[in-house]
Design a protein around this motif. Sequence first.
Motif, short mmCIF file in Angstrom:
data_model
loop_
_atom_site.label_atom_id
_atom_site.label_comp_id
_atom_site.label_asym_id
_atom_site.label_seq_id
_atom_site.Cartn_x
_atom_site.Cartn_y
_atom_site.Cartn_z
N SER A 53 0.81 -1.22 0.00
CA SER A 53 0.00 0.00 0.00
C SER A 53 0.84 1.26 0.00
N LYS A 54 2.02 1.20 0.56
CA LYS A 54 2.89 2.37 0.55
C LYS A 54 4.35 1.94 0.61
N ILE A 55 5.23 2.84 0.28
CA ILE A 55 6.66 2.52 0.24
C ILE A 55 7.17 2.21 1.64
N LYS A 56 7.90 1.10 1.75
CA LYS A 56 8.48 0.73 3.03
C LYS A 56 9.68 1.64 3.34
N PRO A 57 10.05 1.77 4.60
CA PRO A 57 11.22 2.59 4.96
C PRO A 57 12.50 2.15 4.25
N MET A 67 0.98 -0.04 -4.81
CA MET A 67 -0.21 0.01 -5.65
C MET A 67 -1.45 -0.18 -4.77
N SER A 68 -2.54 0.43 -5.19
CA SER A 68 -3.83 0.15 -4.56
C SER A 68 -4.45 -1.08 -5.23
N ASP A 69 -5.53 -1.60 -4.67
CA ASP A 69 -6.20 -2.75 -5.27
C ASP A 69 -6.71 -2.43 -6.67
N SER A 70 -7.23 -1.22 -6.84
CA SER A 70 -7.76 -0.84 -8.16
C SER A 70 -6.63 -0.70 -9.18
N GLN A 71 -5.47 -0.22 -8.73
CA GLN A 71 -4.33 -0.11 -9.63
C GLN A 71 -3.82 -1.49 -10.05
N PHE A 72 -3.79 -2.42 -9.10
CA PHE A 72 -3.37 -3.77 -9.46
C PHE A 72 -4.37 -4.41 -10.42
N GLN A 119 11.78 -5.39 -13.92
CA GLN A 119 12.58 -4.30 -13.35
C GLN A 119 11.72 -3.19 -12.72
N SER A 120 10.42 -3.39 -12.73
CA SER A 120 9.50 -2.32 -12.32
C SER A 120 9.62 -2.00 -10.83
N ARG A 121 9.57 -0.71 -10.55
CA ARG A 121 9.52 -0.24 -9.17
C ARG A 121 8.29 0.61 -8.91
N THR A 122 7.61 0.97 -9.98
CA THR A 122 6.44 1.84 -9.85
C THR A 122 5.24 1.24 -10.58
N PHE A 123 4.07 1.73 -10.22
CA PHE A 123 2.82 1.31 -10.87
C PHE A 123 2.87 1.58 -12.37
N THR A 124 3.35 2.76 -12.76
CA THR A 124 3.38 3.13 -14.18
C THR A 124 4.28 2.20 -14.98
#
Length: 465
Positions: A53-57, A67-72, A119-124
């Motif tokens: 849900s959010k970036i870990k420390p 990602m949110s559920d809708s984004q996934f 290699q993805s790190r982001t939703f986009t």
Amino acid sequence: MTQYGTQDNELRAMKPPLTYKLLFGTIVACLGSIQYGYHIAELNAPEQFLVCSKIKPNYDYIDCIPMSDSQFGLVTSMFSVGGLIGSLFIGYYSQKYGRRRTSLYISLIALVGSLVMSQSRTFTMILLGRLIVGISCGAGIVITPMYINEIAPMEWKGTLGSMNQLSINLGILLTQALALGWANATQWRNLLYVGALLGLTNWIGWYIVSESPKWLVLNNNVNDAITYLVTLRQCTIDVAKQEIKQWTEGEEETDTTEVTFWQYITSHIYLKPRLAITLLLVGQQFSGINSIIFYGVKIVSQLMSQYAILINFGISITNVVVTFFAGVVIDRSGRKPLLIISTLVMGIMSLIISISILNNLTHWLVIGLFGYIIAFALGLGPIPFLIIGELSSVETISQAQSYGTVCNWIATFAVGYGFPIVNDIIGGYTYIIFSAMTLVLMLCIRQYIPETKGKRNSTEVWQNH
């Protein structure tokens, strides 16, 4: 004389050999379908580790993707969007540049898409990778049955053509098997790397195989077509020339210039094959098959949650085994009888599934699900894609394959998106709808689908229909 004449007749009755070149070409083409099945299911098992849900420390490359559920959900469905795009345009390119050359580029696209995802790190970034992979799979699922149909002898078209659906099922099973070890917080990206490896392997395979002989003939390269047929069949030049002649017999007065996609979907000339293809490729999905493939665990969990994953895995294995068996049966029994039996049994099994869910009949639910999958794998699963080339004239094959696959993508999206909504409203009654649709499809098959077994070309197929 009588003895030798009898021996000659027996030889003619024998099937041509399954040569190394023929088998290798079929395997290379089927790698595209394996990728299709693999990418369909690659995100299901690792979802809980892939998404956060959010970036870990201490977020780094190995960790999950915010990602949110809708984004996934959008990432998952983007595969269908890419598939639709790939299927829609690949007919033109495969006809202009050839099945082999086009497939080389498709394999590279699959490789790139898988690497982007891994290699993805982001939703986009993962959304983009999923779109690219979808485009390659949408294109590949058009090329695979078309290429197999064009290299296979008439006597082996059903058996080899069924390998398309078998390969899709093998791809799904491969994902599930690898996920048993890699669906965890540190190794889930390995699943995506395997997708890239499949793309690279497919590229190497297409680099080795030869072009479709039918495409060569259509593009006035008869000499190369004869040369390739000789190696494909392990036959003489005269036998190869005779087979090429059979491809175009009865179509000699037809303009063999490749039609455009728009011409194919609008011309009255192609109404009968277009109707048959629409019925089979849309009907395949409206039978409800992907309600089980996509949501099988959820369905079983309603009555026996502790066994849901095990039963779903068993369904996948059954699908693979029976589809393999269907490859032997199709060329013996014919396409139409199997389609009729398949849809009839599926309609009955859908009714059993509905009654089981509504009345909490656990054992009958398992029987209904496995009976449904067995019936699908014997007919409505493998036949629709392989029969497109048999229903279509030489100049329309690539566009017909694109058209059929686009119809299938649209119907897949409709069922995949609509089933959870309808199921939440009416529950088990949903399968009564699927039962009715499947039985209507059976009646349409009796009326509008001709038998293609043993027919040399589309003229013979439609001659008395």
